[in-house]
Scaffold this motif. Sequence first.
Motif, PDB file in Angstrom:
ATOM      1  N   MET A   1     117.937  28.093  88.717  1.00 41.35           N
ATOM      2  CA  MET A   1     119.326  28.412  89.065  1.00 41.35           C
ATOM      3  C   MET A   1     119.462  29.851  89.545  1.00 41.35           C
ATOM      4  N   ASN A   2     118.538  30.686  89.077  1.00 45.57           N
ATOM      5  CA  ASN A   2     118.684  32.098  89.381  1.00 45.57           C
ATOM      6  C   ASN A   2     117.970  32.542  90.650  1.00 45.57           C
ATOM      7  N   SER A   3     117.235  31.649  91.281  1.00 47.57           N
ATOM      8  CA  SER A   3     116.484  32.067  92.463  1.00 47.57           C
ATOM      9  C   SER A   3     117.376  32.020  93.699  1.00 47.57           C
ATOM     10  N   VAL A   4     116.937  32.699  94.740  1.00 43.61           N
ATOM     11  CA  VAL A   4     117.731  32.753  95.967  1.00 43.61           C
ATOM     12  C   VAL A   4     117.165  31.741  96.958  1.00 43.61           C
ATOM     13  N   VAL A   9     124.054  29.356 100.439  1.00 42.36           N
ATOM     14  CA  VAL A   9     124.919  29.245  99.264  1.00 42.36           C
ATOM     15  C   VAL A   9     124.055  29.230  98.006  1.00 42.36           C
ATOM     16  N   ASN A  10     124.500  29.963  97.026  1.00 45.71           N
ATOM     17  CA  ASN A  10     123.783  29.972  95.757  1.00 45.71           C
ATOM     18  C   ASN A  10     124.813  30.133  94.644  1.00 45.71           C
ATOM     19  N   GLU A  11     124.545  29.580  93.488  1.00 52.01           N
ATOM     20  CA  GLU A  11     125.542  29.695  92.426  1.00 52.01           C
ATOM     21  C   GLU A  11     124.912  29.769  91.040  1.00 52.01           C
ATOM     22  N   ILE A  12     125.712  30.269  90.129  1.00 51.19           N
ATOM     23  CA  ILE A  12     125.286  30.354  88.739  1.00 51.19           C
ATOM     24  C   ILE A  12     126.507  30.054  87.869  1.00 51.19           C
ATOM     25  N   GLU A  13     126.277  29.398  86.748  1.00 50.05           N
ATOM     26  CA  GLU A  13     127.379  29.145  85.804  1.00 50.05           C
ATOM     27  C   GLU A  13     126.873  29.421  84.397  1.00 50.05           C
ATOM     28  N   LEU A  14     127.582  30.287  83.709  1.00 46.38           N
ATOM     29  CA  LEU A  14     127.188  30.663  82.355  1.00 46.38           C
ATOM     30  C   LEU A  14     128.428  30.749  81.476  1.00 46.38           C
ATOM     31  N   ILE A  15     128.218  30.886  80.173  1.00 47.85           N
ATOM     32  CA  ILE A  15     129.324  31.152  79.267  1.00 47.85           C
ATOM     33  C   ILE A  15     129.818  32.576  79.545  1.00 47.85           C
ATOM     34  N   SER A  16     131.139  32.726  79.605  1.00 45.50           N
ATOM     35  CA  SER A  16     131.733  34.031  79.843  1.00 45.50           C
ATOM     36  C   SER A  16     131.645  34.860  78.561  1.00 45.50           C
ATOM     37  N   LEU A  24     124.308  37.845  84.849  1.00 50.73           N
ATOM     38  CA  LEU A  24     125.213  37.610  85.980  1.00 50.73           C
ATOM     39  C   LEU A  24     125.027  38.687  87.054  1.00 50.73           C
ATOM     40  N   MET A  25     124.880  39.926  86.608  1.00 49.52           N
ATOM     41  CA  MET A  25     124.690  41.017  87.571  1.00 49.52           C
ATOM     42  C   MET A  25     123.331  40.895  88.273  1.00 49.52           C
ATOM     43  N   SER A  26     122.333  40.434  87.548  1.00 52.83           N
ATOM     44  CA  SER A  26     121.017  40.232  88.171  1.00 52.83           C
ATOM     45  C   SER A  26     121.096  39.153  89.246  1.00 52.83           C
ATOM     46  N   PHE A  27     121.873  38.124  88.957  1.00 54.03           N
ATOM     47  CA  PHE A  27     122.059  37.059  89.944  1.00 54.03           C
ATOM     48  C   PHE A  27     122.676  37.631  91.234  1.00 54.03           C
ATOM     49  N   ILE A  28     123.695  38.456  91.060  1.00 56.15           N
ATOM     50  CA  ILE A  28     124.337  39.070  92.230  1.00 56.15           C
ATOM     51  C   ILE A  28     123.313  39.922  92.980  1.00 56.15           C
ATOM     52  N   GLU A  29     122.599  40.747  92.251  1.00 53.61           N
ATOM     53  CA  GLU A  29     121.648  41.651  92.897  1.00 53.61           C
ATOM     54  C   GLU A  29     120.576  40.868  93.659  1.00 53.61           C
ATOM     55  N   GLN A  30     120.085  39.806  93.047  1.00 52.72           N
ATOM     56  CA  GLN A  30     119.058  39.001  93.729  1.00 52.72           C
ATOM     57  C   GLN A  30     119.576  38.389  95.018  1.00 52.72           C
ATOM     58  N   MET A  67     133.695  29.139  80.630  1.00 50.33           N
ATOM     59  CA  MET A  67     132.636  29.351  81.616  1.00 50.33           C
ATOM     60  C   MET A  67     133.033  30.395  82.660  1.00 50.33           C
ATOM     61  N   ILE A  68     132.026  30.981  83.256  1.00 45.44           N
ATOM     62  CA  ILE A  68     132.213  31.782  84.465  1.00 45.44           C
ATOM     63  C   ILE A  68     131.206  31.260  85.481  1.00 45.44           C
ATOM     64  N   LYS A  69     131.717  30.984  86.651  1.00 46.56           N
ATOM     65  CA  LYS A  69     130.847  30.477  87.710  1.00 46.56           C
ATOM     66  C   LYS A  69     130.945  31.426  88.892  1.00 46.56           C
ATOM     67  N   ILE A  70     129.822  31.718  89.494  1.00 48.37           N
ATOM     68  CA  ILE A  70     129.809  32.595  90.671  1.00 48.37           C
ATOM     69  C   ILE A  70     129.114  31.853  91.803  1.00 48.37           C
ATOM     70  N   ILE A  71     129.784  31.800  92.940  1.00 52.45           N
ATOM     71  CA  ILE A  71     129.200  31.158  94.121  1.00 52.45           C
ATOM     72  C   ILE A  71     129.062  32.216  95.215  1.00 52.45           C
ATOM     73  N   VAL A  72     127.857  32.398  95.687  1.00 54.32           N
ATOM     74  CA  VAL A  72     127.613  33.357  96.768  1.00 54.32           C
ATOM     75  C   VAL A  72     127.399  32.568  98.059  1.00 54.32           C
ATOM     76  N   LYS A  73     128.240  32.858  99.048  1.00 52.49           N
ATOM     77  CA  LYS A  73     128.112  32.169 100.338  1.00 52.49           C
ATOM     78  C   LYS A  73     127.855  33.217 101.406  1.00 52.49           C
ATOM     79  N   ARG A  74     126.880  32.931 102.221  1.00 55.77           N
ATOM     80  CA  ARG A  74     126.533  33.913 103.243  1.00 55.77           C
ATOM     81  C   ARG A  74     126.531  33.250 104.607  1.00 55.77           C
ATOM     82  N   THR A  75     127.222  33.862 105.532  1.00 52.95           N
ATOM     83  CA  THR A  75     127.113  33.430 106.921  1.00 52.95           C
ATOM     84  C   THR A  75     126.503  34.600 107.692  1.00 52.95           C
TER      85      THR A  75
END
Lengths: 142, 94
Positions: A1-4, A9-16, A24-30, A67-75
């Motif tokens: 789940m944590n790989s790019v 599009v990539n996403e992560i969902e964890l307990i807030s 969560l910050m590592s996911f963003i950085e990656q 939960m907190i879910k983060i979806i990264v979308k890149r165009t």
Amino acid sequence: MNSVPSAGVNEIELISDKSNFTRLMSFIEQNLLPLNLDSASFNQTLTACEEVIVNIINYAYNANKGMIKIIVKRTNRELEIEFIDEGVKFNPIEKEETDVSKPLEEREIGGLGILMVKKMMDGIRYEHDGQSNRLTIIKYLC
Amino acid sequence: MFQVEFLPNNQVKLWGRFTATDVPEAEKTLEQLTETTVVDMSKLDYISSAGLSVLLKVQKKLKESGKEIKLINMSSMIRELFRYVGFDKLFTIE
């Protein structure tokens, strides 16, 4: 789940919870690293994401957990990072802005996070779908 | 990783990313300051609002006794951020 993945599009969902902040910050950085952003844009985006994540962890669920879910979308043209939580309905864009002209003795600790997000990103939008807060922040890539 | 380095002559250097998780340790460290102190930010990658709150708290406390923290070697991104939030009026920035 944590790989790019190679897709945009990539996403992560964890307990807030504070214990998941670093993950969560590592996911963003990656997700940012492959974009080769200049250091200012890179750090601005990381800072903005931290502000949103901290707000959700600290305030979305009060004393409960959710939960907190983060979806990264890149165009080719922009990066969109969507933050989803099912906590208290809250539109940070409508929150009254902190008065940044107050002198030192009147300045309060806190209240700067969403202002920083607005200033450091190129776009921000909020919607509530009846169940979830969905906050999206946008950085132009060109 | 965020670090506070104490240097001679009332100087402090901040290293890394000053995030929300660094607040308890940073508060404990920076609240020890009792004299006017120069804070070198050349190695600070970014600072979140939680980090800014720590600097504000320390500045308020020092100003009560006529002292302050002075900030030097800010990156342009952090300088811009200080301007956004009005902190450029609350700190001496060199």
